[in-house]
Motif scaffolding. Structure first.
Motif, PDB file in Angstrom:
ATOM      1  N   UNK A   1       0.988  -1.068   0.025  1.00  0.00           N
ATOM      2  CA  UNK A   1      -0.107   0.000   0.012  1.00  0.00           C
ATOM      3  C   UNK A   1       0.711   1.287   0.103  1.00  0.00           C
ATOM      4  N   UNK A   2       1.999   1.376   0.797  1.00  0.00           N
ATOM      5  CA  UNK A   2       2.921   2.253   0.816  1.00  0.00           C
ATOM      6  C   UNK A   2       3.447   2.596  -0.589  1.00  0.00           C
ATOM      7  N   UNK A   3       3.898   1.462  -1.095  1.00  0.00           N
ATOM      8  CA  UNK A   3       4.425   1.714  -2.442  1.00  0.00           C
ATOM      9  C   UNK A   3       3.634   2.306  -3.537  1.00  0.00           C
ATOM     10  N   UNK A   4       2.217   1.592  -3.537  1.00  0.00           N
ATOM     11  CA  UNK A   4       1.413   2.064  -4.189  1.00  0.00           C
ATOM     12  C   UNK A   4       1.072   3.516  -4.157  1.00  0.00           C
ATOM     13  N   UNK A   5       0.825   4.021  -2.958  1.00  0.00           N
ATOM     14  CA  UNK A   5       0.586   5.372  -2.889  1.00  0.00           C
ATOM     15  C   UNK A   5       1.973   6.404  -3.268  1.00  0.00           C
ATOM     16  N   UNK A   6       3.063   5.839  -2.969  1.00  0.00           N
ATOM     17  CA  UNK A   6       4.078   6.662  -3.766  1.00  0.00           C
ATOM     18  C   UNK A   6       4.137   6.432  -5.117  1.00  0.00           C
ATOM     19  N   UNK A   7       3.710   5.527  -5.984  1.00  0.00           N
ATOM     20  CA  UNK A   7       3.856   5.544  -7.381  1.00  0.00           C
ATOM     21  C   UNK A   7       2.687   6.321  -7.574  1.00  0.00           C
ATOM     22  N   UNK A   8       1.461   6.244  -6.915  1.00  0.00           N
ATOM     23  CA  UNK A   8       0.412   7.211  -7.479  1.00  0.00           C
ATOM     24  C   UNK A   8       0.644   8.729  -7.252  1.00  0.00           C
ATOM     25  N   UNK A   9       1.413   9.112  -6.406  1.00  0.00           N
ATOM     26  CA  UNK A   9       1.695  10.306  -6.154  1.00  0.00           C
ATOM     27  C   UNK A   9       2.660  10.903  -7.182  1.00  0.00           C
ATOM     28  N   UNK A  10       3.624   9.826  -7.543  1.00  0.00           N
ATOM     29  CA  UNK A  10       4.684  10.189  -8.712  1.00  0.00           C
ATOM     30  C   UNK A  10       3.730  10.485  -9.966  1.00  0.00           C
ATOM     31  N   UNK A  11       2.675   9.492 -10.353  1.00  0.00           N
ATOM     32  CA  UNK A  11       2.002   9.621 -11.444  1.00  0.00           C
ATOM     33  C   UNK A  11       1.340  10.896 -11.406  1.00  0.00           C
ATOM     34  N   UNK A  12       0.730  11.587 -10.199  1.00  0.00           N
ATOM     35  CA  UNK A  12      -0.010  12.805 -10.315  1.00  0.00           C
ATOM     36  C   UNK A  12       1.005  13.860 -10.639  1.00  0.00           C
ATOM     37  N   UNK A  13       2.184  13.677  -9.982  1.00  0.00           N
ATOM     38  CA  UNK A  13       3.176  14.944 -10.186  1.00  0.00           C
ATOM     39  C   UNK A  13       3.334  15.037 -11.683  1.00  0.00           C
TER      40      UNK A  13
END
Length: 72
Positions: free
Chosen positions: A37-49
């Motif tokens: 979940x932490x890894x997915x959240x980091x990837x989602x944040x990177x996608x948004x940026x």
């Protein structure tokens, strides 16, 4: 996911109580899910940026406001 052999306290016969085995298995899965979940959240944040950066760059390259006014 990494597969591990669980080593619990065995009884006199060398067998591990099922409740203890499944409790350790559940704890391991909870930790794996938290890491995922932490890894997915980091990837989602990177996608948004990256998407925000792309939108800003494409809006500045193409004057989209004049293009939409011309169509209306």
């Amino acid at each position: 996911m990494r597969v591990e052999k669980l080593r619990c306290a065995a009884d006199d016969n060398g067998l591990v109580p099922a409740g203890q085995y499944f409790a350790r298995l559940a704890r391991g899965l909870e930790h794996a899910n938290a890491r995922e979940s932490a890894h997915r959240a980091a990837l989602d944040e990177e996608d948004r940026r990256l998407e925000a950066r792309y939108r800003r760059a494409s809006a500045s390259r193409n004057n989209t406001f004049e293009d939409t006014r011309a169509l209306a």
